[in-house]
Design a protein around this motif. Structure first.
Motif, PDB file in Angstrom:
ATOM      1  N   MET A 142      25.147  35.407  70.517  1.00 55.00           N
ATOM      2  CA  MET A 142      24.176  36.359  69.980  1.00 55.00           C
ATOM      3  C   MET A 142      24.973  37.292  69.071  1.00 55.00           C
ATOM      4  SD  MET A 142      22.034  37.282  73.470  1.00 55.00           S
ATOM      5  CE  MET A 142      23.531  37.527  74.474  1.00 55.00           C
ATOM      6  N   TRP A 143      24.350  37.753  68.015  1.00 52.44           N
ATOM      7  CA  TRP A 143      25.058  38.570  67.028  1.00 52.44           C
ATOM      8  C   TRP A 143      24.299  39.858  66.743  1.00 52.44           C
ATOM      9  CZ3 TRP A 143      29.794  36.892  65.320  1.00 52.44           C
ATOM     10  CH2 TRP A 143      30.108  35.559  65.587  1.00 52.44           C
ATOM     11  N   PHE A 144      25.064  40.961  66.658  1.00 57.14           N
ATOM     12  CA  PHE A 144      24.465  42.266  66.406  1.00 57.14           C
ATOM     13  C   PHE A 144      25.304  43.026  65.380  1.00 57.14           C
ATOM     14  CE2 PHE A 144      23.853  40.893  70.796  1.00 57.14           C
ATOM     15  CZ  PHE A 144      22.476  40.734  70.806  1.00 57.14           C
ATOM     16  N   LYS A 145      24.629  43.554  64.382  1.00 55.54           N
ATOM     17  CA  LYS A 145      25.322  44.254  63.299  1.00 55.54           C
ATOM     18  C   LYS A 145      25.366  45.749  63.568  1.00 55.54           C
ATOM     19  CE  LYS A 145      24.725  42.849  59.063  1.00 55.54           C
ATOM     20  NZ  LYS A 145      24.171  42.605  57.702  1.00 55.54           N
ATOM     21  N   TYR A 146      26.516  46.332  63.343  1.00 52.62           N
ATOM     22  CA  TYR A 146      26.723  47.777  63.531  1.00 52.62           C
ATOM     23  C   TYR A 146      26.000  48.549  62.429  1.00 52.62           C
ATOM     24  CZ  TYR A 146      29.344  52.078  64.605  1.00 52.62           C
ATOM     25  OH  TYR A 146      29.703  53.354  64.956  1.00 52.62           O
ATOM     26  N   ASP A 147      25.221  49.560  62.836  1.00 51.47           N
ATOM     27  CA  ASP A 147      24.500  50.402  61.884  1.00 51.47           C
ATOM     28  C   ASP A 147      24.356  51.801  62.486  1.00 51.47           C
ATOM     29  OD1 ASP A 147      22.841  51.694  60.117  1.00 51.47           O
ATOM     30  OD2 ASP A 147      21.242  50.196  60.168  1.00 51.47           O
ATOM     31  N   ASP A 148      25.167  52.750  62.020  1.00 56.73           N
ATOM     32  CA  ASP A 148      25.139  54.085  62.615  1.00 56.73           C
ATOM     33  C   ASP A 148      23.972  54.940  62.124  1.00 56.73           C
ATOM     34  OD1 ASP A 148      25.877  54.859  60.071  1.00 56.73           O
ATOM     35  OD2 ASP A 148      27.917  55.471  60.607  1.00 56.73           O
ATOM     36  N   THR A 149      23.100  54.382  61.278  1.00 56.44           N
ATOM     37  CA  THR A 149      21.909  55.112  60.840  1.00 56.44           C
ATOM     38  C   THR A 149      20.709  54.828  61.742  1.00 56.44           C
ATOM     39  OG1 THR A 149      21.066  53.384  59.336  1.00 56.44           O
ATOM     40  CG2 THR A 149      22.718  54.909  58.462  1.00 56.44           C
ATOM     41  N   ASN A 150      20.834  53.862  62.634  1.00 59.74           N
ATOM     42  CA  ASN A 150      19.727  53.469  63.503  1.00 59.74           C
ATOM     43  C   ASN A 150      20.016  53.909  64.934  1.00 59.74           C
ATOM     44  OD1 ASN A 150      17.664  52.250  64.918  1.00 59.74           O
ATOM     45  ND2 ASN A 150      18.174  50.156  64.318  1.00 59.74           N
ATOM     46  N   PRO A 151      19.253  54.841  65.481  1.00 53.94           N
ATOM     47  CA  PRO A 151      19.503  55.311  66.851  1.00 53.94           C
ATOM     48  C   PRO A 151      19.371  54.216  67.902  1.00 53.94           C
ATOM     49  CG  PRO A 151      18.004  56.792  65.695  1.00 53.94           C
ATOM     50  CD  PRO A 151      18.144  55.565  64.845  1.00 53.94           C
ATOM     51  N   LEU A 152      18.604  53.158  67.594  1.00 53.56           N
ATOM     52  CA  LEU A 152      18.374  52.076  68.551  1.00 53.56           C
ATOM     53  C   LEU A 152      19.343  50.915  68.364  1.00 53.56           C
ATOM     54  CD1 LEU A 152      14.452  51.925  68.481  1.00 53.56           C
ATOM     55  CD2 LEU A 152      15.931  53.285  69.978  1.00 53.56           C
ATOM     56  N   ASN A 153      20.345  51.095  67.518  1.00 54.86           N
ATOM     57  CA  ASN A 153      21.277  50.011  67.217  1.00 54.86           C
ATOM     58  C   ASN A 153      22.219  49.755  68.388  1.00 54.86           C
ATOM     59  OD1 ASN A 153      24.222  49.332  65.834  1.00 54.86           O
ATOM     60  ND2 ASN A 153      22.519  48.251  64.861  1.00 54.86           N
ATOM     61  N   PHE A 154      22.187  48.524  68.913  1.00 61.28           N
ATOM     62  CA  PHE A 154      23.009  48.212  70.080  1.00 61.28           C
ATOM     63  C   PHE A 154      24.504  48.247  69.775  1.00 61.28           C
ATOM     64  CE2 PHE A 154      25.492  44.722  72.017  1.00 61.28           C
ATOM     65  CZ  PHE A 154      25.746  45.347  73.228  1.00 61.28           C
ATOM     66  N   ALA A 155      24.931  47.650  68.674  1.00 62.66           N
ATOM     67  CA  ALA A 155      26.365  47.585  68.368  1.00 62.66           C
ATOM     68  C   ALA A 155      26.979  48.983  68.331  1.00 62.66           C
ATOM     69  CB  ALA A 155      26.589  46.861  67.044  1.00 62.66           C
ATOM     70  N   ARG A 156      26.259  49.912  67.745  1.00 62.84           N
ATOM     71  CA  ARG A 156      26.730  51.298  67.698  1.00 62.84           C
ATOM     72  C   ARG A 156      26.922  51.859  69.108  1.00 62.84           C
ATOM     73  NH1 ARG A 156      22.830  56.213  65.467  1.00 62.84           N
ATOM     74  NH2 ARG A 156      24.122  57.963  66.194  1.00 62.84           N
ATOM     75  N   ARG A 157      25.938  51.656  69.974  1.00 68.40           N
ATOM     76  CA  ARG A 157      26.015  52.214  71.332  1.00 68.40           C
ATOM     77  C   ARG A 157      27.074  51.500  72.170  1.00 68.40           C
ATOM     78  NH1 ARG A 157      23.986  56.947  70.025  1.00 68.40           N
ATOM     79  NH2 ARG A 157      21.844  56.816  69.253  1.00 68.40           N
ATOM     80  N   TYR A 184      20.690  35.869  62.819  1.00 68.67           N
ATOM     81  CA  TYR A 184      20.416  36.326  64.179  1.00 68.67           C
ATOM     82  C   TYR A 184      20.427  37.851  64.238  1.00 68.67           C
ATOM     83  CZ  TYR A 184      20.360  36.142  69.296  1.00 68.67           C
ATOM     84  OH  TYR A 184      20.012  36.263  70.613  1.00 68.67           O
ATOM     85  N   ALA A 185      21.455  38.452  63.654  1.00 66.59           N
ATOM     86  CA  ALA A 185      21.571  39.909  63.662  1.00 66.59           C
ATOM     87  C   ALA A 185      20.420  40.566  62.920  1.00 66.59           C
ATOM     88  CB  ALA A 185      22.905  40.332  63.063  1.00 66.59           C
ATOM     89  N   ALA A 186      19.959  39.947  61.841  1.00 66.66           N
ATOM     90  CA  ALA A 186      18.852  40.500  61.064  1.00 66.66           C
ATOM     91  C   ALA A 186      17.567  40.522  61.883  1.00 66.66           C
ATOM     92  CB  ALA A 186      18.654  39.704  59.782  1.00 66.66           C
TER      93      ALA A 186
END
Length: 327
Positions: free
Chosen positions: A134-149, A249-251
């Motif tokens: 499974m793939w997740f892209k880091y995005d610090d502008t999205n509070p719900l972003n898993f990769a960031r958390r 997948y990340a998209a």
């Protein structure tokens, strides 16, 4: 056909257990509710939570939002149980898998990927179907972003690289102590008591799975993509999973965090849970049993049986959905 359906239903009961086939009253969270939960955890305003527990909940909830992962895949139910570990997550700060040290974690930036694998589950005990990526892209502008958390969690409670196979992915103490299912349920209740009102404050972990399915349906994703994202095995979901790229997948995962599920409750969705499939199989068993009894009675009376019921608006008999027969 009747005997095959009965055998299939028995397989579902064996794999999932009788209670898992009981329909659950679950609704999707709205995006506003998800943002409210995250905001409360960021501020650490839940009286019962330590800072470590709040940080863990940020990571595990945002993970559930984009995976719909069941509670038993995230927590320990008994000694020797399987669940996601720190080693199930690999960072790609520069496009290549990199050792998960604090220094490398700090290199993660917008556009970087986290690669994750699921833990063995009831329907995939050897992780043969969904054991890939499974793939997740880091995005610090999205509070719900898993990769960031996830990066925040790893930085605050780092695991020695040589112990990642021994540490659980989610721990209420930020170490090798596993998270229990009852603990996660009580923490979710405490969080919802502060952020939601009325009956919605009694939501269960299963709501996250429904939330993801509803968001993807609202985003007009094909049935196979929805089933793939929640790891429900069907011919189409497995085919798409094998062809998915990290970017695609990340998209899809990221889009699920930006759609308001509450606005798409009525959107049609495919089968993604055992109780849905089992209910349909059970109904088909009843129908075939009734038809068999009628045919037997007709044969005994010497009358010719009535023709098979045609599919809606067509001249052919209706075929059952093939996804119902995938386990």
């Amino acid at each position: 056909a009747l005997q095959q359906l009965k055998a299939l239903f028995a397989d579902y009961r064996k794999a999932w257990g009788d209670m898992a086939l009981v329909p659950q009253r679950a609704m999707p969270f709205s995006r506003a509710e998800l943002l409210s939960m995250v905001a409360a955890l960021v501020r650490c305003t839940i009286p019962a939570f330590t800072v470590c527990e709040a940080t863990m909940m940020l990571a595990i909830i945002t993970f559930a939002i984009v995976t719909g992962m069941r509670k038993d895949e995230l927590t320990e139910s008994f000694p020797g149980d399987t669940y996601v570990m720190r080693s199930n997550f690999v960072i790609h700060p520069a496009g290549v898998p990199t050792l998960a040290t604090p220094e490398n974690m700090r290199r993660m930036c917008n556009g970087s990927f986290i690669e994750a694998t699921s833990a063995p589950s009831k329907c995939d005990r050897h992780n043969m179907t969904w054991g890939s990526r499974m793939w997740f892209k880091y995005d610090d502008t999205n509070p719900l972003n898993f990769a960031r958390r996830w990066v925040e969690w790893e930085l605050q409670y780092p695991c020695p690289p040589d112990q990642r196979r021994e540490w659980p992915a989610f721990s209420p103490t930020g170490d090798r102590r596993p998270l229990k299912g009852a603990k996660l349920a009580s923490m979710l209740s405490a969080l919802l008591a502060v952020t939601l009102v009325g009956e919605r404050a009694t939501a269960t972990w299963h709501w996250f799975r429904v939330t993801l399915c509803t968001a993807l349906a609202g985003a007009k994703k094909p049935d196979g993509v929805i089933q793939m994202m929640v790891r429900w095995k069907s011919v189409e979901s497995v085919r798409l999973y094998e062809r998915a790229t990290p970017a695609s997948y990340a998209a899809d995962a990221e889009e699920a965090t930006r759609v308001d599920p509450a606005a798409h409750i009525s959107a049609p969705q495919p089968v993604t849970d055992p109780e849905q499939a089992a209910a349909t199989i059970s109904e088909m068993i009843h129908q075939l049993t009734d038809e068999t009894k009628k045919a037997t009675a007709t044969a005994g009376s010497g009358k010719r049986p009535a023709p098979a019921t045609a599919a809606r608006g067509s001249g052919a008999a209706e075929e059952p959905d093939a996804t119902l027969f995938a386990v």
